[in-house]
Design a protein around this motif. Structure first.
Motif, mmCIF file in Angstrom:
data_model
loop_
_atom_site.group_PDB
_atom_site.id
_atom_site.type_symbol
_atom_site.label_atom_id
_atom_site.label_comp_id
_atom_site.label_asym_id
_atom_site.label_seq_id
_atom_site.Cartn_x
_atom_site.Cartn_y
_atom_site.Cartn_z
ATOM 1 N N THR A 83 -1.208 8.214 4.358
ATOM 2 C CA THR A 83 -0.953 7.008 3.568
ATOM 3 C C THR A 83 -2.165 6.089 3.471
ATOM 4 O O THR A 83 -2.533 5.649 2.377
ATOM 5 C CB THR A 83 0.235 6.236 4.171
ATOM 6 O OG1 THR A 83 1.404 7.055 4.123
ATOM 7 C CG2 THR A 83 0.499 4.956 3.397
ATOM 8 N N THR B 146 3.570 2.390 -3.056
ATOM 9 C CA THR B 146 4.077 3.101 -1.885
ATOM 10 C C THR B 146 5.413 2.520 -1.438
ATOM 11 O O THR B 146 6.322 3.243 -1.046
ATOM 12 C CB THR B 146 3.056 3.017 -0.733
ATOM 13 O OG1 THR B 146 1.797 3.545 -1.172
ATOM 14 C CG2 THR B 146 3.528 3.807 0.476
ATOM 15 N N ALA B 147 5.533 1.200 -1.512
ATOM 16 C CA ALA B 147 6.782 0.546 -1.109
ATOM 17 C C ALA B 147 7.919 0.869 -2.058
ATOM 18 O O ALA B 147 9.054 1.111 -1.628
ATOM 19 C CB ALA B 147 6.569 -0.965 -1.042
ATOM 20 N N ARG C 121 6.686 -3.171 4.276
ATOM 21 C CA ARG C 121 7.395 -3.254 5.568
ATOM 22 C C ARG C 121 8.899 -3.329 5.345
ATOM 23 O O ARG C 121 9.669 -2.655 6.043
ATOM 24 C CB ARG C 121 6.900 -4.479 6.340
ATOM 25 C CG ARG C 121 7.542 -4.608 7.718
ATOM 26 C CD ARG C 121 7.019 -5.807 8.463
ATOM 27 N NE ARG C 121 7.629 -5.914 9.778
ATOM 28 C CZ ARG C 121 7.427 -6.912 10.627
ATOM 29 N NH1 ARG C 121 6.591 -7.889 10.288
ATOM 30 N NH2 ARG C 121 8.039 -6.940 11.792
ATOM 31 N N ARG D 285 10.225 0.129 4.297
ATOM 32 C CA ARG D 285 10.280 1.108 5.384
ATOM 33 C C ARG D 285 11.418 0.811 6.354
ATOM 34 O O ARG D 285 11.923 1.719 7.018
ATOM 35 C CB ARG D 285 8.946 1.129 6.132
ATOM 36 C CG ARG D 285 7.797 1.712 5.300
ATOM 37 C CD ARG D 285 6.604 2.022 6.180
ATOM 38 N NE ARG D 285 5.494 2.574 5.422
ATOM 39 C CZ ARG D 285 5.403 3.845 5.029
ATOM 40 N NH1 ARG D 285 6.374 4.679 5.318
ATOM 41 N NH2 ARG D 285 4.346 4.267 4.356
ATOM 42 N N ARG D 286 11.810 -0.466 6.439
ATOM 43 C CA ARG D 286 12.892 -0.826 7.354
ATOM 44 C C ARG D 286 14.259 -0.756 6.695
ATOM 45 O O ARG D 286 15.284 -0.823 7.378
ATOM 46 C CB ARG D 286 12.654 -2.236 7.896
ATOM 47 C CG ARG D 286 11.357 -2.346 8.690
ATOM 48 C CD ARG D 286 11.079 -3.747 9.162
ATOM 49 N NE ARG D 286 12.001 -4.175 10.196
ATOM 50 C CZ ARG D 286 11.925 -5.341 10.832
ATOM 51 N NH1 ARG D 286 10.941 -6.181 10.529
ATOM 52 N NH2 ARG D 286 12.790 -5.663 11.748
ATOM 53 N N ARG E 209 16.423 3.615 0.809
ATOM 54 C CA ARG E 209 15.343 3.389 -0.131
ATOM 55 C C ARG E 209 15.803 3.746 -1.523
ATOM 56 O O ARG E 209 16.506 4.727 -1.729
ATOM 57 C CB ARG E 209 14.125 4.227 0.247
ATOM 58 C CG ARG E 209 13.475 3.763 1.539
ATOM 59 C CD ARG E 209 12.346 4.707 1.913
ATOM 60 N NE ARG E 209 11.709 4.285 3.148
ATOM 61 C CZ ARG E 209 10.859 5.033 3.824
ATOM 62 N NH1 ARG E 209 10.561 6.227 3.391
ATOM 63 N NH2 ARG E 209 10.318 4.594 4.939
ATOM 64 N N LEU F 246 6.834 7.694 -1.963
ATOM 65 C CA LEU F 246 7.238 7.488 -0.587
ATOM 66 C C LEU F 246 7.464 8.858 0.065
ATOM 67 O O LEU F 246 7.893 9.799 -0.585
ATOM 68 C CB LEU F 246 8.510 6.679 -0.504
ATOM 69 C CG LEU F 246 8.356 5.175 -0.757
ATOM 70 C CD1 LEU F 246 9.731 4.528 -0.796
ATOM 71 C CD2 LEU F 246 7.512 4.520 0.308
#
Length: 254
Positions: A139, A180-181, A236, A239-240, A244, A253
């Motif tokens: 990444t 990416t998010a 962040r 990812r949490r 998604r 991702l």
């Protein structure tokens, strides 16, 4: 990309389009970048057996992400003006500009041209190169590598300086982190288009200028660092999140 831009360049020259006007900037952007986008779509279909839309624009919440991109770009652009005023004591281009504003129809044409240009760059650097580099080197390398290529591609812009390439690299980092998010490039296309469109309205020369003073460079680096932090916060959160929203075909991702 280079082949598409070359084709577009000759189309612009053959049509006799004047580059120093709103109409010229808009039509040049479309003629320069649309062939590149078409060729990239053909390459992705032939090489990967996938549609360019499926590769880059999957996922849900498309309108929401597009709106977020526009609003965020407007907010950070005005923040940039404020910081430039504090640090450098002038506007983003070093002077207060009295340029005539574009008519509504010309602004719409300019927006279309900027959208084609910005979205083509997003498709190439964030939609295609970013996941390719991420799969091969991880990444961080994918984000930095695609952003470095993005910055280097702007070295060939008229009047490009080292500071201009640096700022383009930092912008690329923020956009790559957002891609990416999200798992798609809806937000990055909207942000990139808005970020380029607003200064273009100030006037053809102001919108295409890449020269900056030392104070403006410092201000831009500060604001772009804030944009990167905003994008990192989005990553962040993504990812949490337990679910998604990126579509599997987006391939951004992991």
């Amino acid at each position: 990309m280079a082949v598409g831009l070359t084709v577009g360049h000759f189309l612009v020259r053959g049509a006799g389009i004047e580059s120093g006007t709103y109409r010229g900037i808009a039509l040049s952007s479309i003629a320069d970048f649309l062939p590149a986008l078409v060729l990239l779509a053909i390459w992705v279909r032939a090489h990967d057996g996938r549609s360019l839309f499926g590769l880059c624009f999957g996922g849900r919440h498309r309108l929401r992400r597009t709106a977020l991109g526009v609003v965020t770009a407007v907010a950070f652009f005005f923040l940039l003006n404020a910081v430039v005023g504090i640090v450098a004591g002038d506007g983003p281009d070093g002077e207060a500009g009295d340029a005539a504003s574009a008519s509504l129809s010309m602004a719409a044409l300019l927006l279309l041209g900027v959208a084609v240009q910005s979205s083509t760059e997003e498709v190439l650097f964030r939609g295609y190169l970013l996941p390719v580099l991420r799969r091969r080197w991880g990444t961080v390398a994918g984000i930095l590598g695609s952003s470095a290529l993005f910055g280097c591609a702007h070295m060939f812009n008229k009047g490009a300086s080292v500071s201009y390439v640096l700022m383009t690299f930092l912008l690329g980092v923020a956009l790559a982190v957002w891609a990416t998010a999200d798992g798609d490039i809806w937000r990055t296309c909207a942000f990139h288009t808005t970020w380029n469109f607003i200064p273009s309205l100030a006037g053809p020369e102001e919108g295409t200028s890449s020269s900056t003073s030392a104070g403006q460079t410092v201000a831009a680096v500060i604001v772009l660092a804030a944009v990167i932090l905003c994008a990192a916060w989005s990553l962040r959160r993504a990812r949490r999140a337990p679910d998604r929203s990126a579509a599997p075909e987006a391939d951004v991702l992991p």
